[in-house]
Every structure is written in structure tokens, then in C-alpha cells.
Design a protein around this motif. Structure first.
Motif, short mmCIF file in Angstrom:
data_model
loop_
_atom_site.label_atom_id
_atom_site.label_comp_id
_atom_site.label_asym_id
_atom_site.label_seq_id
_atom_site.Cartn_x
_atom_site.Cartn_y
_atom_site.Cartn_z
N LEU A 178 0.86 -1.19 0.00
CA LEU A 178 0.00 0.00 0.00
C LEU A 178 0.90 1.24 0.00
O LEU A 178 0.74 2.15 0.82
CB LEU A 178 -0.91 0.00 1.23
N GLU A 179 1.81 1.26 -0.93
CA GLU A 179 2.81 2.33 -0.95
C GLU A 179 2.21 3.71 -1.23
O GLU A 179 2.65 4.70 -0.64
CB GLU A 179 3.90 2.01 -1.97
N ALA A 180 1.23 3.78 -2.12
CA ALA A 180 0.65 5.09 -2.46
C ALA A 180 0.00 5.76 -1.25
O ALA A 180 0.33 6.91 -0.92
CB ALA A 180 -0.34 4.95 -3.60
N PRO A 181 -0.93 5.09 -0.54
CA PRO A 181 -1.52 5.74 0.63
C PRO A 181 -0.51 5.97 1.75
O PRO A 181 -0.61 6.96 2.49
CB PRO A 181 -2.62 4.77 1.07
N ALA A 182 0.49 5.09 1.85
CA ALA A 182 1.51 5.26 2.88
C ALA A 182 2.36 6.49 2.59
O ALA A 182 2.67 7.28 3.49
CB ALA A 182 2.38 4.01 2.95
N GLN A 183 2.75 6.68 1.34
CA GLN A 183 3.55 7.84 0.97
C GLN A 183 2.75 9.13 1.17
O GLN A 183 3.31 10.16 1.58
CB GLN A 183 4.01 7.71 -0.47
N TYR A 184 1.46 9.07 0.89
CA TYR A 184 0.60 10.23 1.11
C TYR A 184 0.58 10.62 2.59
O TYR A 184 0.74 11.79 2.94
CB TYR A 184 -0.82 9.94 0.62
N GLN A 185 0.38 9.62 3.46
CA GLN A 185 0.31 9.89 4.89
C GLN A 185 1.68 10.32 5.44
O GLN A 185 1.76 11.17 6.33
CB GLN A 185 -0.19 8.65 5.64
#
Length: 294
Positions: free
Chosen positions: A156-163
């Protein structure tokens, strides 16, 4: 009280990854996740884990933050946030893991805090279950990094990078505001422990010091090199405000000699949710916002 002190020391954020599968240099197959731990050991997951056990309250919270909660099959007895986590099976604490209950969840990987003993780690590994260990760090700055790593483990790299970016941006803005208002800062004292066993507060090297300073206060514990504080030091500093866990508020404000402190006399003792401040987690921002509103 000892449990609180241990908890604070444990879940500050940096990482070291212990154990997992052996990397095969001759194999052409690419591992799903690979990391070099703080001891120079290589850790890898050959495929994306679908069943994960978290023995860290902070990591459990991050799963829900980035939307990876569906992969959690069990958590520790100390994982109590968010409320939905209560539905998950519990497999003991960090020092008394219920190995039978853990094995029954058939996990692909176990994420643990570094308070877990080497013996327990080795026991889990003998069950052919990869273990990823989160090691101590003193600053909340590392939260963005651990969010990104959990994102990689859960795919879940995309939501993790966003957060993670949101976390870094928020901290940067808070630091700028603190610089502008540096001259008007009040002194603050966080009660980690008190009473016959001694007095304890957050030193400069702690994430709690970061929280207090980002909220715009001057932490009197910043002069200390350890969590222990002498009563003489406390009364000489005589902080403008005192911050304390909700569950300790009544006892502290009615116990001698703390009733002699100016903040207690003036009613400037403020109860706070322990989960916001004792553990390095995304909820640290709630602690900062709460303190800024005092």
C-alpha cells in the motif's frame, strides 16, 4: 507506573528488521520485500503477506491509517486503537506472547516491538514465521519512515507515501510556528511517573519532548539526561503547566507534596489521553493540537 515508563521507551520509531527468509543469491526470483536491519542482516519476504500479526500499538494504528487493516489477523493485548481493533484476536503482550494463539492465526509475518525478547523472536522463527522488529528511536521525525515501510510490506505504498508526506509537512509547519512564537513560551512538565517509586518525566532525547516543544512549550525535562527527575529539580523549575494522563490526574492533584506546586494550586494541570502521547504514533498530532489549545 513501570508499565507506562516501559511503554514510552519502547514505541518510539526507527527500525530494525530481524529474521525472515534467507536471501538466495543464486536464485533469479525477486523477493517481494527486502530490508537490511540495524545489525547488517538481510530480511526478506518472498511474497506479499496476506495475514499479519502486529504486536505494536503504533504499527497497528498505522495499518488503519493507510487502509491495511484487512490484513491484520491478530494483535497484542496493548493494541486498543482504533476501536475496530477490539474485534481482532489478542495474542498476549510484548513480553508474554501466547505462542499457541499466535500460531493458530497462521500469519505470513509478525511485526513486533523491540521489547520482545530474543528468545521469543527465535521461538517465532522456529515456527517458520518471518519476524520484523521495530527498534527504538527518540524522535517523532521517524514516523514518516515507518509509515512508508509498513506501506511496502502491505503493498500500500501510495496511501503510505501520502500519509508520510502529510506527517512531514505538518511537522514542518509546526516548527515554523514555534520559531515565530519562541519568546512567549510557557514551561511544561509531563508526569511520566510519580509517588513513592520516584518522579519521572520526559528528557530532551524523548519523543515526548518533541511533542511538548512542537505544541509551543518549554519542556523543563530538556535539561535531563534520563527519565528520572529529583523532586528538588521539579520544585525549583515549578512549571507553568503540568500535563498528566487522565487516569492519574485525580491522585496527582490531591497528593502531597505535588499540591504545593504552583500549577496545581492554580488549576493548571491538564489531563491527556495516554495513547496520544506515550507511544510514537500518528495520534501524537492529537496531543500537539490539544496542548496548543490550552
Amino acid at each position: 507506573m513501570k508499565r507506562y515508563i516501559a511503554t514510552i521507551l519502547i514505541f518510539t520509531v526507527c527500525f530494525g528488521l530481524l529474521s525472515g527468509c534467507q536471501s538466495q543469491k543464486k536464485s533469479k526470483q525477486t523477493s517481494f520485500f527486502e530490508w537490511t536491519d540495524a545489525y547488517g542482516r538481510n530480511v526478506c519476504l518472498e511474497k506479499e503477506p496476506q495475514r499479519i500479526v502486529s504486536l505494536s500499538p503504533a504499527i497497528t494504528e498505522i495499518f488503519y491509517l493507510i487502509g491495511g487493516q484487512d490484513k491484520l489477523v491478530a494483535v497484542s493485548d496493548f493494541c486498543d486503537y482504533p476501536k475496530e481493533v477490539e474485534k481482532l484476536p489478542k495474542v498476549g503482550g510484548m513480553q508474554n506472547i501466547n505462542m499457541e494463539a499466535l500460531l493458530a492465526t497462521h500469519p505470513d509475518v509478525v511485526l513486533i516491538g523491540s521489547i520482545v525478547s530474543k528468545k521469543d523472536v527465535e521461538t517465532i522463527e522456529k515456527m517458520n514465521i518471518p519476524v520484523i522488529t521495530v527498534k527504538e528511536e527518540s524522535s517523532i521525525e521517524g514516523m514518516s519512515n515507518v509509515i512508508e515501510v509498513i506501506g511496502k510490506i502491505t503493498n500500500l505504498e501510495a496511501p503510505a507515501q501520502y500519509q508520510a508526506k502529510r506527517w512531514r509537512t505538518h511537522l514542518a509547519l509546526l516548527k515554523e510556528e514555534v520559531k515565530k512564537n519562541n519568546a512567549s513560551r510557557r514551561s511544561a512538565y509531563y508526569v511520566v511517573g510519580f509517588g513513592d517509586a520516584g518522579d519521572f518525566t520526559a528528557p530532551k532525547s524523548s519523543h515526548i519532548n518533541d511533542i511538548i516543544e512542537l505544541a509551543g512549550y518549554d519542556n523543563i525535562g530538556k535539561e535531563l539526561s534520563s527519565w528520572n527527575v529529583s523532586r528538588e529539580f521539579l520544585f525549583q523549575a515549578d512549571p507553568d503547566i503540568i500535563i498528566i494522563r487522565k487516569e492519574d490526574y485525580h491522585t496527582f492533584t490531591h497528593q502531597h507534596p505535588y499540591t504545593m506546586l504552583t500549577a496545581v494550586k492554580k488549576g493548571h494541570v491538564y489531563p491527556i489521553e495516554s495513547g496520544w502521547i506515550d507511544v510514537v504514533s500518528p495520534r501524537n498530532l492529537k496531543a500537539i493540537e490539544y496542548l496548543r489549545g490550552l
